[in-house]
Design an enzyme around this catalytic site. Structure first.
Site, PDB file in Angstrom:
ATOM      1  N   GLY A  53       0.817  -1.223   0.000  1.00 33.64           N
ATOM      2  CA  GLY A  53       0.000   0.000   0.000  1.00 33.64           C
ATOM      3  C   GLY A  53       0.846   1.267   0.000  1.00 33.64           C
ATOM      4  N   ILE A  88       1.567   3.782   2.356  1.00 37.22           N
ATOM      5  CA  ILE A  88       2.570   4.048   3.388  1.00 37.22           C
ATOM      6  C   ILE A  88       3.544   2.868   3.495  1.00 37.22           C
ATOM      7  N   LYS A  92      -9.334   1.577   5.010  1.00 37.07           N
ATOM      8  CA  LYS A  92      -9.130   2.923   5.570  1.00 37.07           C
ATOM      9  C   LYS A  92     -10.074   4.008   5.058  1.00 37.07           C
ATOM     10  N   SER A 146      -4.033   6.408  14.156  1.00 42.02           N
ATOM     11  CA  SER A 146      -4.410   7.611  13.434  1.00 42.02           C
ATOM     12  C   SER A 146      -4.788   8.724  14.399  1.00 42.02           C
ATOM     13  N   TYR A 199     -14.412   3.181  10.927  1.00 41.21           N
ATOM     14  CA  TYR A 199     -12.972   3.093  10.660  1.00 41.21           C
ATOM     15  C   TYR A 199     -12.188   3.595  11.880  1.00 41.21           C
ATOM     16  N   LYS A 205      -9.484   1.688  14.868  1.00 41.64           N
ATOM     17  CA  LYS A 205      -8.155   2.112  15.335  1.00 41.64           C
ATOM     18  C   LYS A 205      -8.150   2.247  16.852  1.00 41.64           C
ATOM     19  N   PHE A 253      -0.837  11.749  11.413  1.00 41.47           N
ATOM     20  CA  PHE A 253      -1.712  12.858  11.050  1.00 41.47           C
ATOM     21  C   PHE A 253      -2.042  12.695   9.558  1.00 41.47           C
ATOM     22  N   ASN A 254      -1.857  13.647   8.680  1.00 46.45           N
ATOM     23  CA  ASN A 254      -2.363  13.473   7.308  1.00 46.45           C
ATOM     24  C   ASN A 254      -1.230  13.214   6.309  1.00 46.45           C
ATOM     25  N   ARG A 274      -5.302  20.982   8.835  1.00 45.49           N
ATOM     26  CA  ARG A 274      -4.752  19.667   9.160  1.00 45.49           C
ATOM     27  C   ARG A 274      -3.231  19.722   9.190  1.00 45.49           C
ATOM     28  N   ARG A 281     -18.417  18.649   5.103  1.00 53.84           N
ATOM     29  CA  ARG A 281     -18.551  17.182   5.001  1.00 53.84           C
ATOM     30  C   ARG A 281     -18.876  16.640   6.393  1.00 53.84           C
ATOM     31  N   GLY A 321     -18.993  14.837   9.756  1.00 52.64           N
ATOM     32  CA  GLY A 321     -17.940  14.214  10.562  1.00 52.64           C
ATOM     33  C   GLY A 321     -16.632  14.984  10.575  1.00 52.64           C
TER      34      GLY A 321
HETATM   35  P1  NAD Z   1      -3.414   1.400   1.748  1.00 57.20           P
HETATM   36  O1  NAD Z   1      -4.811   0.980   1.493  1.00 57.20           O
HETATM   37  O2  NAD Z   1      -2.642   1.990   0.607  1.00 57.20           O
HETATM   38  O3  NAD Z   1      -2.578   0.182   2.353  1.00 57.20           O
HETATM   39  C1  NAD Z   1      -3.165  -0.814   3.160  1.00 57.20           C
HETATM   40  C2  NAD Z   1      -2.740  -2.153   2.595  1.00 57.20           C
HETATM   41  O4  NAD Z   1      -3.329  -3.185   3.380  1.00 57.20           O
HETATM   42  C3  NAD Z   1      -3.224  -2.362   1.152  1.00 57.20           C
HETATM   43  O5  NAD Z   1      -2.122  -2.775   0.358  1.00 57.20           O
HETATM   44  C4  NAD Z   1      -4.271  -3.483   1.272  1.00 57.20           C
HETATM   45  O6  NAD Z   1      -4.307  -4.295   0.114  1.00 57.20           O
HETATM   46  C5  NAD Z   1      -3.807  -4.203   2.514  1.00 57.20           C
HETATM   47  N1  NAD Z   1      -4.846  -4.945   3.244  1.00 57.20           N
HETATM   48  C6  NAD Z   1      -6.065  -4.509   3.645  1.00 57.20           C
HETATM   49  N2  NAD Z   1      -6.721  -5.477   4.290  1.00 57.20           N
HETATM   50  C7  NAD Z   1      -5.900  -6.563   4.312  1.00 57.20           C
HETATM   51  C8  NAD Z   1      -6.014  -7.888   4.819  1.00 57.20           C
HETATM   52  N3  NAD Z   1      -7.114  -8.308   5.436  1.00 57.20           N
HETATM   53  N4  NAD Z   1      -4.976  -8.738   4.656  1.00 57.20           N
HETATM   54  C9  NAD Z   1      -3.842  -8.336   4.026  1.00 57.20           C
HETATM   55  N5  NAD Z   1      -3.685  -7.112   3.506  1.00 57.20           N
HETATM   56  C10 NAD Z   1      -4.700  -6.233   3.651  1.00 57.20           C
HETATM   57  O7  NAD Z   1      -3.426   2.426   2.985  1.00 57.20           O
HETATM   58  P2  NAD Z   1      -2.277   3.345   3.579  1.00 57.20           P
HETATM   59  O8  NAD Z   1      -2.658   4.749   3.352  1.00 57.20           O
HETATM   60  O9  NAD Z   1      -0.951   2.850   3.147  1.00 57.20           O
HETATM   61  O10 NAD Z   1      -2.501   3.060   5.121  1.00 57.20           O
HETATM   62  C11 NAD Z   1      -1.747   2.089   5.840  1.00 57.20           C
HETATM   63  C12 NAD Z   1      -2.263   2.010   7.250  1.00 57.20           C
HETATM   64  O11 NAD Z   1      -2.165   3.304   7.853  1.00 57.20           O
HETATM   65  C13 NAD Z   1      -3.727   1.606   7.371  1.00 57.20           C
HETATM   66  O12 NAD Z   1      -3.872   0.777   8.492  1.00 57.20           O
HETATM   67  C14 NAD Z   1      -4.435   2.924   7.567  1.00 57.20           C
HETATM   68  O13 NAD Z   1      -5.638   2.771   8.246  1.00 57.20           O
HETATM   69  C15 NAD Z   1      -3.418   3.690   8.398  1.00 57.20           C
HETATM   70  N6  NAD Z   1      -3.575   5.153   8.313  1.00 57.20           N
HETATM   71  C16 NAD Z   1      -3.579   5.762   7.087  1.00 57.20           C
HETATM   72  C17 NAD Z   1      -3.775   7.139   6.994  1.00 57.20           C
HETATM   73  C18 NAD Z   1      -3.835   7.817   5.653  1.00 57.20           C
HETATM   74  O14 NAD Z   1      -4.317   8.949   5.602  1.00 57.20           O
HETATM   75  N7  NAD Z   1      -3.346   7.215   4.572  1.00 57.20           N
HETATM   76  C19 NAD Z   1      -3.927   7.909   8.169  1.00 57.20           C
HETATM   77  C20 NAD Z   1      -3.891   7.257   9.405  1.00 57.20           C
HETATM   78  C21 NAD Z   1      -3.715   5.872   9.466  1.00 57.20           C
HETATM   79  N1  UFG Z   2     -11.328  18.233   1.831  1.00 58.25           N
HETATM   80  C1  UFG Z   2     -11.931  19.048   0.895  1.00 58.25           C
HETATM   81  N2  UFG Z   2     -12.251  18.497  -0.319  1.00 58.25           N
HETATM   82  C2  UFG Z   2     -11.982  17.194  -0.638  1.00 58.25           C
HETATM   83  C3  UFG Z   2     -11.361  16.385   0.332  1.00 58.25           C
HETATM   84  C4  UFG Z   2     -11.049  16.931   1.574  1.00 58.25           C
HETATM   85  O1  UFG Z   2     -12.194  20.223   1.146  1.00 58.25           O
HETATM   86  O2  UFG Z   2     -12.308  16.772  -1.759  1.00 58.25           O
HETATM   87  C5  UFG Z   2     -10.950  18.829   3.144  1.00 58.25           C
HETATM   88  C6  UFG Z   2     -11.609  18.168   4.334  1.00 58.25           C
HETATM   89  O3  UFG Z   2     -12.861  18.745   4.573  1.00 58.25           O
HETATM   90  C7  UFG Z   2     -10.585  18.441   5.432  1.00 58.25           C
HETATM   91  C8  UFG Z   2      -9.240  18.412   4.690  1.00 58.25           C
HETATM   92  O4  UFG Z   2      -9.560  18.639   3.320  1.00 58.25           O
HETATM   93  O5  UFG Z   2     -10.755  19.729   5.960  1.00 58.25           O
HETATM   94  C9  UFG Z   2      -8.507  17.093   4.805  1.00 58.25           C
HETATM   95  O6  UFG Z   2      -9.376  16.023   4.441  1.00 58.25           O
HETATM   96  P1  UFG Z   2      -8.862  14.543   4.159  1.00 58.25           P
HETATM   97  O7  UFG Z   2     -10.037  13.729   3.746  1.00 58.25           O
HETATM   98  O8  UFG Z   2      -7.687  14.572   3.255  1.00 58.25           O
HETATM   99  O9  UFG Z   2      -8.299  14.094   5.581  1.00 58.25           O
HETATM  100  P2  UFG Z   2      -9.037  13.971   6.994  1.00 58.25           P
HETATM  101  O10 UFG Z   2      -8.305  14.871   7.935  1.00 58.25           O
HETATM  102  O11 UFG Z   2     -10.484  14.123   6.877  1.00 58.25           O
HETATM  103  O12 UFG Z   2      -8.746  12.443   7.373  1.00 58.25           O
HETATM  104  C10 UFG Z   2      -7.510  11.753   7.086  1.00 58.25           C
HETATM  105  C11 UFG Z   2      -7.796  10.292   6.852  1.00 58.25           C
HETATM  106  C12 UFG Z   2      -8.296   9.662   8.124  1.00 58.25           C
HETATM  107  C13 UFG Z   2      -7.317   9.910   9.226  1.00 58.25           C
HETATM  108  C14 UFG Z   2      -7.056  11.387   9.382  1.00 58.25           C
HETATM  109  C15 UFG Z   2      -6.023  11.645  10.431  1.00 58.25           C
HETATM  110  O13 UFG Z   2      -8.753  10.107   5.824  1.00 58.25           O
HETATM  111  O14 UFG Z   2      -8.403   8.286   7.947  1.00 58.25           O
HETATM  112  O15 UFG Z   2      -6.623  11.923   8.141  1.00 58.25           O
HETATM  113  O16 UFG Z   2      -4.915  10.878  10.214  1.00 58.25           O
HETATM  114  F1  UFG Z   2      -7.803   9.428  10.376  1.00 58.25           F
END
Ligand code: NAD
Ligand code: UFG
Length: 336
Positions: free
Chosen positions: A10, A12, A84, A124, A149, A153, A178-179, A231, A292, A294
Site C-alpha cells: 500500500g 505508506i 481505511k 491515526s 474506521y 483504530k 496525522f495526514n 490539518r 462534510r 464528521g
Molecule cells: P493502503 O490501502 O494503501 O494500504 C493498506 C494495505 O493493506 C493495502 O495494500 C491493502 O491491500 C492491505 N490490506 C487490507 N486489508 C488486508 C487484509 N485483510 N490482509 C492483508 N492485507 C490487507 O493504505 P495506507 O494509506 O498505506 O494506510 C496504511 C495504514 O495506515 C492503514 O492501516 C491505515 O488505516 C493507516 N492510516 C492511514 C492514513 C492515511 O491517511 N493514509 C492515516 C492514518 C492511518
Molecule cells: N477536503 C476538501 N475536499 C476534498 C477532500 C477533503 O475540502 O475533496 C478537506 C476536508 O474537509 C478536510 C481536509 O480537506 O478539511 C482534509 O481532508 P482529508 O479527507 O484529506 O483528511 P481527513 O483529515 O479528513 O482524514 C484523514 C484520513 C483519516 C485519518 C485522518 C487523520 O482520511 O483516515 O486523516 O490521520 F484518520
C-alpha cells in the site's frame, strides 16, 4: 532486524519498505492486494536494488500467516494492513470491524504463537476525535470517533494495550499518523486510490492532471484563519522514516509506547491549494461546498515526544509535499 510488513504493497507500506532497506533491515511483505497492486513492490525493488519477498496472504487467514511464520523468524511486525476509507466504513461497518479487528486479532495470535511479540501499529489522529486541546499531545484524551474506521483504530489500540499489560514480553508501538501526503521524490511510488479520491491531496492532483474538473472545498465557515479545515500534513517519506525510528523503541523494550507522527504545522485546505499552485505552476479550480459530515475544524500535532525519545522529526515542508504528490501523479496519471 527482520521485519514482517503487513499491507506493505500500500501507500505508506511501500514507502516504508524503501526506508527500511536503506537502514539495512530485512523485510517480508504480506498483503492481500485488496487496495493495492503488486507493481508497487516491483517499483520498491527497483528503488532499493533488492528483491522484495512477498506473500499474497490475507491477515485473516490463520493458516496462510502460519505458513509465512514457519519459514521466517521475525524480530518485529510493522502492521499497516487494513481498510481505511472513512465513508465506506459508515456504509459497511461489519466489513471494517471484521477486516481490521478480526485480521489484527488473528495476526497477533499467530505472532505470539511463533514467539514474535513486537509490533508497530498504524494508528491515526482520528482517535483524538475533536480534541479540545491543540496542538494535540499523546496525553490528550482519546475522543469520540464518529465512524467505524476510527473505532477500529481506537479499539485496536485498547486491545493491544491490554495484551501488553497482561504479558510484558510484548512491545507495542502505536503510531498516530496525522495526514500523510506526498510521494517518493523519484515519482516511482505514490498513492493510488481506487475511484473518486476521498482525501484532499489525491483529489487535487487528479484535478491538476485533468481527470476531475474542480475541487470541492468542504466548508469555508470553520473557525480557522480562512474558514477552511486545518490539518497537519506530513510527507509520506518522513512518515516512513518514523517507522524506522520506532524500531528503537522496540529494541529498548518499551512495553507500550505511543507517538504522534506529524509536523506540528497546521495548514488549511486553501493553503494547500495555493501552495500546490505556486510550486507546480498549475491552477486548481475549486468551489465551496457544504461541510462534510464528521469533519472537524482543526487538527494538528505536537510531535515533540517522537523527537525527544526517537530522534525523529519531519524534514519536509508543504512545498515538497505538493511537489512530490504532483511528480507522482503526472508521471503515473493512471496510477500503477
Ligand atoms: P493502503 O490501502 O494503501 O494500504 C493498506 C494495505 O493493506 C493495502 O495494500 C491493502 O491491500 C492491505 N490490506 C487490507 N486489508 C488486508 C487484509 N485483510 N490482509 C492483508 N492485507 C490487507 O493504505 P495506507 O494509506 O498505506 O494506510 C496504511 C495504514 O495506515 C492503514 O492501516 C491505515 O488505516 C493507516 N492510516 C492511514 C492514513 C492515511 O491517511 N493514509 C492515516 C492514518 C492511518
Ligand atoms: N477536503 C476538501 N475536499 C476534498 C477532500 C477533503 O475540502 O475533496 C478537506 C476536508 O474537509 C478536510 C481536509 O480537506 O478539511 C482534509 O481532508 P482529508 O479527507 O484529506 O483528511 P481527513 O483529515 O479528513 O482524514 C484523514 C484520513 C483519516 C485519518 C485522518 C487523520 O482520511 O483516515 O486523516 O490521520 F484518520
Amino acid at each position: 532486524m527482520k521485519i514482517l510488513v503487513t499491507g506493505g504493497a500500500g501507500f505508506i507500506g511501500s514507502h516504508t519498505l524503501v526506508e527500511l532497506a536503506a537502514a539495512g533491515h530485512e523485510t517480508v511483505v504480506v498483503d492481500n492486494l485488496s487496495n493495492s497492486n503488486r507493481k508497487s513492490l516491483e517499483r520498491v525493488a527497483e528503488l532499493t536494488g533488492k528483491e522484495i519477498l512477498f506473500y499474497e496472504v490475507d491477515i485473516r487467514d490463520r493458516e496462510g500467516l502460519n505458513r509465512v511464520m514457519e519459514v521466517h523468524r521475525f524480530d518485529a511486525c510493522i502492521h499497516f494492513a487494513g481498510l481505511k476509507a472513512v465513508g465506506e466504513s459508515v456504509e459497511k461497518p461489519w466489513e471494517y470491524y471484521e477486516n481490521n479487528i478480526g485480521g489484527t486479532l488473528t495476526l497477533l495470535d499467530v505472532m505470539r504463537k511463533h514467539g514474535c511479540k513486537n509490533i508497530i501499529f498504524s494508528s491515526s489522529a482520528t482517535v483524538y476525535g475533536d480534541s479540545a486541546i491543540i496542538p494535540i499531545t499523546e496525553e490528550c484524551l482519546k475522543g469520540h470517533c464518529t465512524n467505524p474506521y476510527g473505532q477500529t483504530k481506537s479499539m485496536l489500540e485498547e486491545i493491544m494495550m491490554d495484551m501488553q499489560k497482561a504479558d510484558n514480553e510484548w512491545n507495542i508501538v502505536l503510531l498516530r499518523y496525522f495526514n500523510p501526503i506526498g510521494a517518493h521524490p523519484s515519482g516511482r511510488i505514490g498513492e493510488n486510490p481506487n475511484g473518486i479520491p476521498n482525501n484532499l491531496m489525491p483529489y487535487v492532483t487528479q484535478v491538476a492532471v485533468g481527470k476531475r474538473p474542480e475541487l470541492g472545498v468542504f466548508g469555508n465557515d470553520y473557525s480557522t484563519h480562512d474558514g477552511t479545515g486545518v490539518r497537519d500534513y506530513i510527507h509520506v517519506v518522513d512518515l516512513a522514516r518514523g517507522h524506522v525510528a520506532a524500531l528503537q523503541a522496540i529494541e529498548k523494550n518499551c512495553g507500550c509506547a505511543i507517538y504522534n507522527l506529524g509536523t506540528g504545522q497546521g495548514y488549511s485546505v486553501l493553503d494547500v491549494v495555493k501552495t500546490f499552485e505556486k510550486v507546480n505552476g498549475i491552477k486548481i479550480p475549486y468551489s465551496i461546498k457544504p461541510r462534510r459530515a464528521g469533519d472537524i475544524a482543526t487538527c494538528y500535532s505536537d510531535p515533540a515526544k517522537a523527537e525527544k525519545e526517537l530522534g525523529w522529526k519531519a524534514q519536509y515542508g508543504l512545498e515538497e509535499m505538493c511537489r512530490d504528490s504532483w511528480n507522482w501523479q503526472k508521471n503515473n496519471p493512471n496510477g500503477y
